[in-house]
Enzyme design. Sequence first.
Site, PDB file in Angstrom:
ATOM      1  N   LYS A   1       0.721  -1.314   0.026  1.00  0.00           N
ATOM      2  CA  LYS A   1       0.016  -0.048  -0.006  1.00  0.00           C
ATOM      3  C   LYS A   1       1.042   1.187  -0.104  1.00  0.00           C
ATOM      4  O   LYS A   1       1.903   1.502   0.844  1.00  0.00           O
ATOM      5  CB  LYS A   1      -0.952   0.038   1.130  1.00  0.00           C
ATOM      6  CG  LYS A   1      -1.830   1.330   1.308  1.00  0.00           C
ATOM      7  CD  LYS A   1      -2.625   1.093   2.476  1.00  0.00           C
ATOM      8  CE  LYS A   1      -3.532   2.355   2.691  1.00  0.00           C
ATOM      9  NZ  LYS A   1      -4.602   2.244   3.766  1.00  0.00           N
TER      10      LYS A   1
ATOM     11  N   LYS B   1      -2.064  -1.391  -3.932  1.00  0.00           N
ATOM     12  CA  LYS B   1      -3.156  -0.296  -4.005  1.00  0.00           C
ATOM     13  C   LYS B   1      -2.246   0.994  -3.958  1.00  0.00           C
ATOM     14  O   LYS B   1      -1.165   0.832  -3.097  1.00  0.00           O
ATOM     15  CB  LYS B   1      -3.730  -0.425  -2.504  1.00  0.00           C
ATOM     16  CG  LYS B   1      -4.624   0.682  -2.109  1.00  0.00           C
ATOM     17  CD  LYS B   1      -5.269   0.540  -0.776  1.00  0.00           C
ATOM     18  CE  LYS B   1      -5.873   1.930  -0.589  1.00  0.00           C
ATOM     19  NZ  LYS B   1      -6.337   1.902   0.842  1.00  0.00           N
TER      20      LYS B   1
HETATM   21  C1  PBG Z   1      -7.059   3.137   5.224  1.00  0.00           C
HETATM   22  C2  PBG Z   1      -7.436   3.059   3.798  1.00  0.00           C
HETATM   23  C3  PBG Z   1      -7.293   4.264   3.015  1.00  0.00           C
HETATM   24  C4  PBG Z   1      -7.965   3.557   2.040  1.00  0.00           C
HETATM   25  C5  PBG Z   1      -8.402   2.263   2.116  1.00  0.00           C
HETATM   26  N1  PBG Z   1      -8.015   1.967   3.405  1.00  0.00           N
HETATM   27  C6  PBG Z   1      -6.787   5.302   3.055  1.00  0.00           C
HETATM   28  C7  PBG Z   1      -5.703   5.680   3.542  1.00  0.00           C
HETATM   29  O1  PBG Z   1      -4.633   5.067   3.652  1.00  0.00           O
HETATM   30  O2  PBG Z   1      -5.468   7.213   3.710  1.00  0.00           O
HETATM   31  C8  PBG Z   1      -8.160   4.262   0.552  1.00  0.00           C
HETATM   32  C9  PBG Z   1      -9.073   3.636  -0.284  1.00  0.00           C
HETATM   33  C10 PBG Z   1      -9.403   4.662  -1.571  1.00  0.00           C
HETATM   34  O3  PBG Z   1      -8.734   5.759  -1.896  1.00  0.00           O
HETATM   35  O4  PBG Z   1     -10.541   4.285  -2.398  1.00  0.00           O
HETATM   36  N2  PBG Z   1      -8.030   2.571   6.340  1.00  0.00           N
END
Ligand code: PBG
Length: 321
Positions: free
Chosen positions: A188, A241
């Site tokens: 991520k 991601k």
């Molecule tokens: C954190 C989380 C995020 C997303 C999914 N889980 C946001 C972040 O890390 O700031 C982002 C998903 C998206 O942008 O669609 N719990």
Amino acid sequence: MRRLRRTPALRRMVRETKLAADDLILPLFVCPGEGVAKAVSSMPGVFQLSVDKTVETCREAVGDGIGSVILFGLPEAKDAEGSAAWSADGIVQRAVRALKAALPDLVVVVDVCFCEYTSHGHCGVLKGHEVDNDATLVKLAKQSVSLAEAGADVIAPSDMMDGRIGAVREALDEAGFGETPILSYAAKFASGFYGPFREAAESTPAFGDRRSYQMDPANGREAVREAALDVDEGADMLMVKPALPYLDVISALRYEFDLPLGAYHVSGEYAMLKAAAERGWIDYDRVMMESLLSIRRAGADLILTYCAREAARLLAKGWTE
Ligand code: PBG
């Protein structure tokens, strides 16, 4: 090369990659109240939904052909520790119970992280202005067990603390949830593409950013190391991601690991498609389906996407390029 491109039937016959509704996971934002469906302005078609509306939306999504959803929660109250995340009566716990009662066959994945639950908006507990890794692991384990108790089918940690998959696996096993799988947000990245999500989930950090725990967008090899650690710690599925800007990472993980691989087509990717389509600059359906197909072609088995229902409906109508 053109001999096999001559007719639609020939193209279908030799097509390497196919999209299917079974591979799509729809993200939903659950909020307090009843009868609430509050539009998220930067994500046309996405709403914050109360538990009853979440069930209603899922029923419709199942009608579209969707088999699985991932839930994010907007708690009634936030505190420094994010304690609403592991409350038996928490917003996502309630939504999971309602969904499993109404739609037992729907696969309910739950996001495990603290940014939506902490008053400071960071993904764990703080020590000074830093997120304390090991103190956060204890809380992630509590949140995971609480969600498994509510009936969640898959636990998906997205916090990016080191050692979280091992900590969550051990806690689930000890609590009698040895059969509950973990989908790890293994790679991520600290991405600007999460902007609209932070409006939807009300989770913008109050200070600083997430770069000390989420990955540097420049690092592809490091993503393989992250994933290898998660596999060792007991992850059942991996995820990359965002998706489109990281197709190379999806492809690298596909070659390295045999676990089911997911990709999160995130809020900013969705917002860009919607914004361009609103201006008439792209053909939304075509560009959306091409985006999802490309994510599959890069090697993802599963796609988490806000377009899931639109794509499923097109597929049901026999969509092919
Ligand atoms: C954190 C989380 C995020 C997303 C999914 N889980 C946001 C972040 O890390 O700031 C982002 C998903 C998206 O942008 O669609 N719990």
